[in-house]
Motif scaffolding. Sequence first.
Motif, PDB file in Angstrom:
ATOM      1  N   MET A  69       0.846  -1.188   0.000  1.00 38.17           N
ATOM      2  CA  MET A  69       0.000   0.000   0.000  1.00 38.17           C
ATOM      3  C   MET A  69       0.885   1.243   0.000  1.00 38.17           C
ATOM      4  N   PRO A  70       0.840   2.056  -1.065  1.00 36.97           N
ATOM      5  CA  PRO A  70       1.668   3.268  -1.083  1.00 36.97           C
ATOM      6  C   PRO A  70       1.157   4.313  -0.083  1.00 36.97           C
ATOM      7  N   LEU A  71       2.076   4.996   0.563  1.00 36.24           N
ATOM      8  CA  LEU A  71       1.734   6.090   1.466  1.00 36.24           C
ATOM      9  C   LEU A  71       2.232   7.389   0.859  1.00 36.24           C
ATOM     10  N   TYR A  72       1.336   8.333   0.695  1.00 38.60           N
ATOM     11  CA  TYR A  72       1.702   9.635   0.149  1.00 38.60           C
ATOM     12  C   TYR A  72       2.008  10.592   1.290  1.00 38.60           C
ATOM     13  N   TYR A  73       3.064  11.394   1.112  1.00 40.10           N
ATOM     14  CA  TYR A  73       3.527  12.309   2.157  1.00 40.10           C
ATOM     15  C   TYR A  73       3.785  11.555   3.467  1.00 40.10           C
ATOM     16  N   ALA A  74       4.328  10.341   3.314  1.00 37.64           N
ATOM     17  CA  ALA A  74       4.706   9.458   4.437  1.00 37.64           C
ATOM     18  C   ALA A  74       3.515   9.068   5.306  1.00 37.64           C
ATOM     19  N   GLY A  75       2.293   9.300   4.801  1.00 42.19           N
ATOM     20  CA  GLY A  75       1.098   8.930   5.572  1.00 42.19           C
ATOM     21  C   GLY A  75       0.858   9.803   6.779  1.00 42.19           C
ATOM     22  N   LYS A  76       1.449  11.017   6.789  1.00 39.71           N
ATOM     23  CA  LYS A  76       1.371  11.877   7.979  1.00 39.71           C
ATOM     24  C   LYS A  76       0.204  12.850   7.979  1.00 39.71           C
ATOM     25  N   THR A  77      -0.538  12.953   6.873  1.00 40.69           N
ATOM     26  CA  THR A  77      -1.692  13.857   6.810  1.00 40.69           C
ATOM     27  C   THR A  77      -2.727  13.456   7.847  1.00 40.69           C
ATOM     28  N   LYS A  78      -3.258  14.434   8.575  1.00 42.35           N
ATOM     29  CA  LYS A  78      -4.190  14.152   9.677  1.00 42.35           C
ATOM     30  C   LYS A  78      -5.647  14.322   9.243  1.00 42.35           C
ATOM     31  N   GLN A  88      -6.202  15.388  -6.123  1.00 38.77           N
ATOM     32  CA  GLN A  88      -6.337  14.759  -4.807  1.00 38.77           C
ATOM     33  C   GLN A  88      -4.981  14.592  -4.123  1.00 38.77           C
ATOM     34  N   LEU A  89      -3.951  14.322  -4.917  1.00 39.16           N
ATOM     35  CA  LEU A  89      -2.598  14.225  -4.365  1.00 39.16           C
ATOM     36  C   LEU A  89      -2.180  15.566  -3.754  1.00 39.16           C
ATOM     37  N   LYS A  90      -2.517  16.661  -4.424  1.00 43.11           N
ATOM     38  CA  LYS A  90      -2.212  17.989  -3.875  1.00 43.11           C
ATOM     39  C   LYS A  90      -2.964  18.215  -2.559  1.00 43.11           C
ATOM     40  N   LEU A  91      -4.227  17.798  -2.516  1.00 41.35           N
ATOM     41  CA  LEU A  91      -5.036  17.964  -1.296  1.00 41.35           C
ATOM     42  C   LEU A  91      -4.466  17.199  -0.113  1.00 41.35           C
ATOM     43  N   LEU A  92      -3.851  16.047  -0.398  1.00 41.16           N
ATOM     44  CA  LEU A  92      -3.310  15.208   0.670  1.00 41.16           C
ATOM     45  C   LEU A  92      -2.141  15.855   1.409  1.00 41.16           C
ATOM     46  N   CYS A 152     -17.425  20.088  10.904  1.00 35.94           N
ATOM     47  CA  CYS A 152     -18.024  18.862  11.455  1.00 35.94           C
ATOM     48  C   CYS A 152     -16.957  17.784  11.569  1.00 35.94           C
ATOM     49  N   ILE A 153     -16.657  17.407  12.803  1.00 30.79           N
ATOM     50  CA  ILE A 153     -15.562  16.478  13.053  1.00 30.79           C
ATOM     51  C   ILE A 153     -16.006  15.360  13.986  1.00 30.79           C
ATOM     52  N   GLY A 154     -15.318  14.238  13.890  1.00 32.07           N
ATOM     53  CA  GLY A 154     -15.538  13.140  14.814  1.00 32.07           C
ATOM     54  C   GLY A 154     -14.726  13.323  16.082  1.00 32.07           C
ATOM     55  N   PRO A 155     -14.773  12.347  16.994  1.00 33.49           N
ATOM     56  CA  PRO A 155     -14.115  12.499  18.290  1.00 33.49           C
ATOM     57  C   PRO A 155     -12.618  12.188  18.292  1.00 33.49           C
ATOM     58  N   GLU A 156     -12.069  11.730  17.136  1.00 34.83           N
ATOM     59  CA  GLU A 156     -10.680  11.273  17.114  1.00 34.83           C
ATOM     60  C   GLU A 156      -9.908  11.899  15.954  1.00 34.83           C
ATOM     61  N   VAL A 157      -8.596  12.029  16.137  1.00 38.65           N
ATOM     62  CA  VAL A 157      -7.694  12.498  15.075  1.00 38.65           C
ATOM     63  C   VAL A 157      -6.724  11.377  14.740  1.00 38.65           C
ATOM     64  N   PHE A 158      -6.603  11.067  13.452  1.00 39.98           N
ATOM     65  CA  PHE A 158      -5.695  10.015  12.990  1.00 39.98           C
ATOM     66  C   PHE A 158      -4.864  10.535  11.823  1.00 39.98           C
ATOM     67  N   THR A 159      -3.650  10.011  11.696  1.00 41.09           N
ATOM     68  CA  THR A 159      -2.901  10.221  10.454  1.00 41.09           C
ATOM     69  C   THR A 159      -3.440   9.239   9.417  1.00 41.09           C
ATOM     70  N   PHE A 160      -3.130   9.500   8.158  1.00 41.18           N
ATOM     71  CA  PHE A 160      -3.552   8.593   7.093  1.00 41.18           C
ATOM     72  C   PHE A 160      -3.009   7.185   7.342  1.00 41.18           C
ATOM     73  N   LYS A 161      -1.754   7.100   7.780  1.00 37.88           N
ATOM     74  CA  LYS A 161      -1.149   5.798   8.061  1.00 37.88           C
ATOM     75  C   LYS A 161      -1.901   5.077   9.173  1.00 37.88           C
ATOM     76  N   GLU A 162      -2.291   5.795  10.209  1.00 35.16           N
ATOM     77  CA  GLU A 162      -3.039   5.182  11.311  1.00 35.16           C
ATOM     78  C   GLU A 162      -4.398   4.665  10.836  1.00 35.16           C
ATOM     79  N   LEU A 163      -5.051   5.409   9.948  1.00 30.74           N
ATOM     80  CA  LEU A 163      -6.333   4.949   9.392  1.00 30.74           C
ATOM     81  C   LEU A 163      -6.158   3.639   8.625  1.00 30.74           C
ATOM     82  N   ILE A 164      -5.101   3.574   7.795  1.00 30.82           N
ATOM     83  CA  ILE A 164      -4.849   2.363   7.015  1.00 30.82           C
ATOM     84  C   ILE A 164      -4.550   1.182   7.943  1.00 30.82           C
ATOM     85  N   LEU A 165      -3.784   1.412   8.988  1.00 31.11           N
ATOM     86  CA  LEU A 165      -3.451   0.336   9.944  1.00 31.11           C
ATOM     87  C   LEU A 165      -4.713  -0.167  10.662  1.00 31.11           C
ATOM     88  N   LYS A 166      -5.625   0.741  10.979  1.00 32.29           N
ATOM     89  CA  LYS A 166      -6.869   0.333  11.640  1.00 32.29           C
ATOM     90  C   LYS A 166      -7.753  -0.471  10.679  1.00 32.29           C
TER      91      LYS A 166
END
Length: 300
Positions: A166-175, A255-259, A203-217
Motif C-alpha cells: 500500500m503506497p503512502l503519500y507524504y509518508a502517511g502523515k496527513t491528519k 487529490q494528491l495535492k489535497l493530501l 463537522c468532526i468526529g471524536p478522534e484524530v488520525f494520520t492517514f497511516k493510522e487509518l490504514i493500519l486500523k
Amino acid sequence: SGQIGKSLIRKFTKKNYRVIAVTRSIHRKGYQIKTQSNFGYLELEEVNSFNEENISRLMRKSSICINLIGILYEKKENQFNLIHSDLPSLLTKVASKNSLEQFIHLSALGIETAKDSKYALSKLEGEKNVRQNFSRSVILKPSIVYSVDDNFTTNFMRLLGILPVMPLYYAGKTKFTPIHVTDLANIIFEIVQKKISAETIECIGPEVFTFKELILKILKSIKKKRLLLPLPLTLAKINAKLFQLMPKPLLTMDQLKLLKYDNIVSKIYKTNYDFNMNANKRFEEEINRYSFNWTSGGQF
C-alpha cells in the motif's frame, strides 16, 4: 442516493418530515432511495437540468434546502466550478427569492490553505457565493465521512484485500478527523430543529488520525497484513497520473495535492462541539461492524 442523503432521508422521515429527494436518474437510484424512508413521507423528483425554472418549482414546495451535491474528481473540464460554485450560487439565489427558512450547504474541511487544488478553490468559491446570496445559510465543513456505504473505508478494504503493498503519500502523515455518517445526519437534523442560521460549522468526529493510522486500523479490521511503502513525491505524481486515467480514479493529481493538507479543525470556525452537537461514534468500533464483508471467510 449517496451515504449522507440516504442517512438524512431515514432521519427526517422517521421524525415525520416530508422530504423531496432530487436525483438525476430515478430508474437507477430510485429503489435505493425509496427503501430509506417511512411510507408516504418521501417524494422523488428526477431533475436532469438544474436551471432556475426547475429549481424554483421544487423550492416553492419546500421550506428547507440541503445541498449535498459534490464530486471528488472531474470528468469534464471546469466541472468542479460548475458543481461546487455555480450550482450553489444558483440554488441560494432561488432559495432567497422563494424566502426559504433555511439553506444548508455541505462543503469540505481543511481547504482554506489548499490554494493549489482546483477542488478546494471551487469549494471555497461556492462557500463565498452561498454566504453572499443567502445570508442566513449554514455551511457545514465535514472531514472524511465514513460508513458501510462510503467510498473511503470500503474502497481501502477492497484494495488492501488485493494489493500486497500500500503506497503512502507524504509518508502517511496527513491528519484526519473522520465523522460517521449517522453523526453528521444528527448534526444536520439538530441544525434544522434548533433553527441555527448564519453559521459556518466544521463537522468532526471524536478522534484524530494520520492517514497511516487509518490504514493500519482498516488492516486490523479486515485481519490483513500489508507492506506500507512511503512514496517519494516524484513517484507519487506518476502514480496519480496513471490512476486518474481510470473511469473511477483511485487517485488524481488534484487529490494528491489535497493530501498535503491536514483535514482537521482550522480554528477559524466553530465546530459541532461548540453547539453541543457531539459526534460519538469511534472509527475502529464502527468499521468493525461492516469490515467482515472484506475478511477471508466473511462474518463467521
